[in-house]
Design a protein around this motif. Structure first.
Motif: not given
Length: 250
Positions: A11, A21, A24, A28-29, A32-33, A56, A59-60
């Motif tokens: 960021t 969030d 996000s 992008p998701n 992040q994954k 991160i 969320h993951h």
């Protein structure tokens, strides 16, 4: 088979004023994954990278605990002789993420030399989507987005800085090219005053601050208008705030 070197965006800063969030909104998701599944990172700063990975992880699930994830530092103080060691795990088949302190790695960032060496070692390099303050500034400036050049930091010496600004303005005029540069945030005010004083009155100057943050500020106007604003106390409040400066000479 060698591992893959992923260029992972960070960021440009997170503000508490954003609800929900905030991550996000800029990362992008899928990025992040992918980041979450890596357990080896090459980063400018290990502490801030762990903080980023912690965001991160909300969320993951991470591949390993934060304490077990390996983070090797690569910054302006890193000797070039250390680069092969940083790439050794990839040559052995391990995937890795190169991550900057802010924005995208290898752009205005010491990671470029590592990426070059990765190509020399025939390691696959994959850039991932994320925020770049330079491109965001060009997009929002209204200046020439067909031809632009990033010039990094200008000299800190006032005389040398003045010469450099004049040279960039002339280059912009001759090539009709937008010129971008940055400054150490606590010297933003001095930089803007120098630009406004040195540049010709009709040269367009954009000041883009805290891009992608809730407190973002972007203003494009002539050098003469900037001079007037500074004289009347209407200069932007951007002390110690990351800023990109852009100019386009008529």
């Amino acid at each position: 088979m060698s591992g893959i070197l992923y260029l992972i965006p960070n960021t440009l800063g997170i503000t508490d004023t954003v609800q929900g969030d905030p991550l996000s909104l800029v990362i992008p998701n899928e990025v992040q994954k992918l980041t979450a599944r890596l357990d080896y990172f090459i980063a400018e700063n290990a502490k801030s990278t762990r903080a980023y990975l912690k965001m991160i992880s909300s969320h993951h699930a991470l591949a390993r605990s934060l304490q077990e994830i390996q983070i090797s530092e690569l910054n302006v103080n890193t000797d070039s002789g250390a680069l092969p060691e940083l790439l050794a795990p990839l040559i052995a088949g391990r995937d890795a993420g190169l991550i900057s302190e802010a924005g995208v790695p290898a752009v205005a960032d010491p990671g470029a030399n590592l990426v070059r060496m990765a190509h020399q070692q025939e390691i696959t390099v994959r850039p991932l989507v994320g925020p770049s303050s330079l491109l965001l500034a060009v997009m929002a400036s209204g200046l020439n987005g067909q031809s632009f050049a990033f010039n990094g930091y200008l000299p800190t010496d006032a005389s040398q800085r003045s010469k450099r600004i004049k040279a960039l303005e002339e280059r912009s005029r001759q090539e009709k090219q937008t010129q971008l540069f940055i400054e150490t945030p606590y010297r933003n005010g001095a930089m803007l005053e120098a630009i406004a004083t040195i540049c010709q009155s009709n040269t367009l100057v954009c000041v883009a601050t805290d891009l992608s943050l809730a407190c973002e500020s972007i203003r494009t106007q002539t050098a003469s208008k900037w001079r007037s604003d500074i004289a009347s106390g209407k200069a932007p409040d951007f002390h110690k705030r990351p800023t990109v400066f852009l100019m386009l000479a008529a």
